[in-house]
Write an enzyme that holds these catalytic residues in place. Structure first.
Site, mmCIF file in Angstrom:
data_model
loop_
_atom_site.group_PDB
_atom_site.id
_atom_site.type_symbol
_atom_site.label_atom_id
_atom_site.label_comp_id
_atom_site.label_asym_id
_atom_site.label_seq_id
_atom_site.Cartn_x
_atom_site.Cartn_y
_atom_site.Cartn_z
ATOM 1 C CE LYS A 48 -4.263 -2.063 1.455
ATOM 2 N NZ LYS A 48 -3.792 -3.477 1.590
HETATM 3 C C1 LIG Z 1 -4.369 -4.548 0.926
HETATM 4 C C2 LIG Z 1 -3.589 -5.814 0.778
HETATM 5 C C3 LIG Z 1 -3.955 -6.808 -0.157
HETATM 6 C C4 LIG Z 1 -5.219 -6.698 -1.002
HETATM 7 O O1 LIG Z 1 -5.116 -5.696 -1.984
HETATM 8 P P1 LIG Z 1 -6.450 -5.166 -2.734
HETATM 9 O O2 LIG Z 1 -5.983 -3.985 -3.501
HETATM 10 O O3 LIG Z 1 -7.411 -4.803 -1.646
HETATM 11 O O4 LIG Z 1 -6.959 -6.272 -3.590
HETATM 12 C C5 LIG Z 1 -3.147 -7.921 -0.272
HETATM 13 N N1 LIG Z 1 -2.049 -8.090 0.500
HETATM 14 C C6 LIG Z 1 -1.665 -7.163 1.411
HETATM 15 C C7 LIG Z 1 -0.467 -7.422 2.247
HETATM 16 C C8 LIG Z 1 -2.417 -5.989 1.576
HETATM 17 O O5 LIG Z 1 -2.031 -5.068 2.499
#
Ligand SMILES: *Cc1c(COP(=O)(O)O)cnc(C)c1O
Length: 467
Positions: free
Chosen positions: A110
């Site tokens: 993120k």
């Molecule tokens: C947020 C997240 C996901 C999922 O991503 P999306 O964009 O919601 O599909 C997968 N793995 C980790 C470690 C995350 O923080």
């Protein structure tokens, strides 16, 4: 470039206008009026670029209302705290390569989008002379990425609710060690859903929302989606040689359909992607949808707490942007699907299901706790690499889709250090923390405790919000 709503009933907006909007006024999500296209010659030219330079090129196709030099300054600043390569690739054998998206301050993917979002939102606020008070709820990862991206910004403050006593020690340290005055951590006496309900109640009070300049930076935010498109291009450029094998596949550990949607955008833009493999954990509402064409979100009570917790979702907020393309960019048909969903709890586009793979390249699968543990063990035994549980879901679901001559690029969405318990269970290993992570874990913590009470939260925001 203008952005329109998936439901077809809102005014087109520019990139910077869309950033501060959240949902479109008709309840839909912002999408590019036409998807920009990148031809083969341009792709070859991009091989020589650094990550921030590539980000400027890709984001420049969407953010046409931002002058090039401003965008270049923001992408340089966004990825400054990352290693030189920003997104390193490493092979783990069997035709699989990991794409390292977790080199940022909170050790999860993120950061890739949030760090750019922090830059561009501050920029858009400066242009309009306004301020933004971000109100959000987190069970751990999104909140910390947002706080690390927005800390110290002059026109932004953050009010982040988290369920008291329900985050891991690592997650608490990541958020509560931040000492910038514009970051307000609020531990609510309740569970995550209580936090989310408080946010919904305040954000749903439009007069309060306007008076307090409240906004969100959640996974539907267009700056996040477009910033994520960049690393699909980067990974393709690193995994292919000029004149070598052209198509690659990606496997994406998925929750809200944000990350993989960006891959879908990259493919629509002309990047030679063969398959987009959508990996879910036990909360497999998306795997069910891609296998059957029936989308049936689940209730909070039907959502399992798993060992890949960042994928524990009950509905996938970005799916609507895929449905928009599926239904021929027809806002009325999209709105009809969501009316059906509201009325009966699901919608059915099974007549279109064969197109998911044939036309859009999307296939899917589910991984369980046992699969995750097995995969962490197998990768460690074969390569010495330790992968996190979400990445393990991606590797596990990718395996049956590996094809000779087509690199399978699995997105590494977090570092294993965030999930030490699962690593201990799989490998019986205690992970060592880097010195800066150790320092963060040992730093003093700052958090405001609050009852599960909307009036208390309102009063707190009124007292601390930027004006
Ligand atoms: C947020 C997240 C996901 C999922 O991503 P999306 O964009 O919601 O599909 C997968 N793995 C980790 C470690 C995350 O923080």
């Amino acid at each position: 470039m203008q952005f329109i709503s998936t439901r077809g009933g809102a005014q087109p907006l520019s990139y910077c206008e869309t950033l501060l909007e959240g949902l479109a006024t008709d309840g839909g999500l912002a999408v590019p009026e036409t998807m920009p296209r990148v031809d083969a010659e341009t792709l070859e030219r991009w091989r020589a670029l650094t990550y921030p330079q590539l980000a400027t090129e890709v984001l420049g196709l969407f953010a046409t209302d931002i002058p090039r030099e401003d965008l270049a300054r923001m992408t340089a600043a966004a990825y400054e705290a990352f290693p030189d390569e920003v997104v390193p690739l490493r092979s783990i054998g069997d035709g699989i390569t990991l794409v390292g998206l977790s080199e940022g301050p909170t050790l999860a993917f993120k950061d890739m989008a949030m760090q750019f979002l922090g830059q561009v939102v501050e920029y858009a606020l400066e242009r309009t002379g306004s301020v933004l008070n971000v109100l959000g709820a987190t069970s751990g990862d999104t909140g910390s990425a947002a706080e690390h991206a927005l800390r110290g910004k002059e026109r932004i403050s953050v009010f982040m609710l988290s369920p008291q006593g329900r985050m891991s020690a690592f997650q608490r340290a990541q958020m509560f060690s931040i000492d910038d005055a514009n970051v307000h951590n609020i531990a609510v006496d309740g569970v995550f859903d209580d936090c989310q309900n408080l946010v919904k109640e305040l954000a749903g009070d439009l007069a309060f929302k306007r008076a307090q300049h409240l906004g969100a930076v959640n996974s539907i935010n267009l700056a996040r989606i477009t910033a994520q498109v960049v690393y699909y291009f980067w990974a393709w450029l690193r995994a292919t040689d000029a004149g070598g094998p052209i198509e690659v596949s990606f496997s994406v550990p998925s929750g809200n359909f944000g990350n993989i949607l960006s891959g879908f955008f990259a493919r629509q833009m002309g990047l030679p992607i063969r398959r987009l493999v959508l990996a879910t954990n036990e909360n497999n509402v998306l795997d069910e949808f891609f296998r059957t064409g029936v989308y049936r979100p689940r209730s909070a009570a039907e959502t399992h707490a798993t060992s890949s917790p960042s994928m524990d979702i009950s509905k996938a907020s970005n799916l609507e942007r895929f449905i928009f393309e599926l239904l021929g960019r027809d806002g009325e048909r999209v709105a009809a699907a969501w009316h059906e969903l509201d009325a009966q709890g699901f919608f059915d586009v099974s007549a279109e299901q064969p197109r998911f793979a044939d036309e859009f390249g999307i296939v899917s699968g589910t991984s369980t706790h046992a699969d995750r543990i097995d995969t962490i063990r197998a990768v460690h035994a074969a390569t010495g690499e330790i992968i996190d549980p979400h990445t393990a879901d991606g590797v596990r679901v990718a395996r049956p889709f590996v094809e000779p001559g087509v690199p399978m690029l699995v997105l590494e969405t977090a570092k294993p250090h965030k999930f030490a318990d699962t690593i201990r269970e799989a490998l019986d290993i205690e992970l060592e923390y880097a010195p800066e992570v150790r320092a963060m874990l040992d730093a003093p913590q700052r958090v405001t405790e609050m009852p599960d009470d909307a009036a208390a939260l309102r009063a707190y925001i009124e007292a601390h919000a930027l004006r």
